[in-house]
Design an enzyme around this catalytic site. Structure first.
Site, mmCIF file in Angstrom:
data_model
loop_
_atom_site.group_PDB
_atom_site.id
_atom_site.type_symbol
_atom_site.label_atom_id
_atom_site.label_comp_id
_atom_site.label_asym_id
_atom_site.label_seq_id
_atom_site.Cartn_x
_atom_site.Cartn_y
_atom_site.Cartn_z
ATOM 1 C CG HIS A 150 -1.995 1.022 1.134
ATOM 2 N ND1 HIS A 150 -1.767 2.353 1.386
ATOM 3 C CD2 HIS A 150 -3.298 0.930 0.775
ATOM 4 C CE1 HIS A 150 -2.881 3.033 1.202
ATOM 5 N NE2 HIS A 150 -3.830 2.191 0.821
ATOM 6 C CD GLU A 172 -5.467 1.683 -3.147
ATOM 7 O OE1 GLU A 172 -6.646 1.798 -2.831
ATOM 8 O OE2 GLU A 172 -4.548 1.612 -2.318
#
Ligand code: PEP
Length: 245
Positions: free
Chosen positions: A92, A164
């Site tokens: 992430h 993302e």
């Protein structure tokens, strides 16, 4: 077709709040999609039993670079698997940024997670300045190549990629979602790059300021296989709506 929808609760909730949200999720989330809830490590052993026997899957937000060893503070993918965890978010952008995780580390985590029987959700995405310089594709190609180097999967469902863009993540300054059409084009590109390395057509999810109002548009794109949802996954009304689409 079923979509994969991942809730990333990050470190936003207390243990008590995580258990409450898990219970609400079991009550309110319906529909045909594959749903994964990713609480923090501390909440996993408590949220797992709440989800057991329901249509909701358990996910973790990270795992270690080895299965066992002298790695203070780390959590083994083997122990996650034993708790009933099925998916694990790896790489992430918040971990890359705040904890200086490199694609090399993420690559090692992916390999160990796969060996331990977890499905890695590899996050990739560019910063605003990369986008502004028109270097998104080169950047993503590098990030994907480094993160997936030497990774072998038996079936396409063994690994998932979440695209993302960092500038779209709601907690970042001036964040805004990308357009669904732009997302579709980049997802197609990412799918092709990943397929070249993995020799399998893995699913690519979109993440970044997804909410109850815009989720449907992303999900209707051909190359968007699902969503990774941060902020909106903490609001049960919004998230159950997203899951029902
Ligand atoms: C995330 O950080 O994974 C994310 C997608 O966050 P948000 O949905 O809040 O933009």
């Amino acid at each position: 077709m079923k979509k994969l929808i991942i809730a990333n609760w990050k470190m936003q909730l207390s243990l008590k709040e995580s258990l409450e949200l898990a219970k609400q999720s079991v009550k309110k989330i319906k529909g045909k999609n594959i749903i994964v809830l990713c609480p923090d490590f501390l909440a996993l052993p408590y949220v797992g039993p709440i989800l057991k026997g329901t249509n909701l899957n358990l996910g973790a937000q990270d795992s270690a670079i080895v299965g066992r060893g002298a790695y203070t503070g780390e959590v083994s993918p083997l122990d996650l698997k034993a708790l009933g965890v099925k998916y694990v978010i790896l790489g992430h952008s918040e971990r890359r940024e705040h904890l200086h995780e490199s694609s090399l580390i993420i690559n090692a985590k992916i390999k160990v997670a796969l060996t331990g029987g977890l499905i890695p959700i590899l996050c990739v995405g560019e910063k605003l300045e990369v986008k502004k310089n028109g270097e998104t594709e080169e950047y993503l190609s590098r990030e994907i190549a480094h993160s997936l180097q030497g990774v072998k999967i038996k079936s396409a469902s063994d690994l998932v990629i979440a695209y993302e863009p960092i500038w779209a993540i709601s907690t970042n300054k001036n964040a805004r979602p990308m357009s669904a059409l732009d997302a579709d084009a980049i997802h197609k590109f990412i799918k092709a790059r990943a397929a070249r390395i993995l020799k399998k057509p893995v699913a690519v999810l979109y993440g970044g300021s997804v909410n109850a109002a815009n989720a449907g548009e992303f999900l209707s794109q051909k190359n968007v296989a699902g969503l990774l949802v941060g902020g909106a996954s903490l609001k049960i009304k919004d998230f159950s709506h997203i899951c029902s689409l």
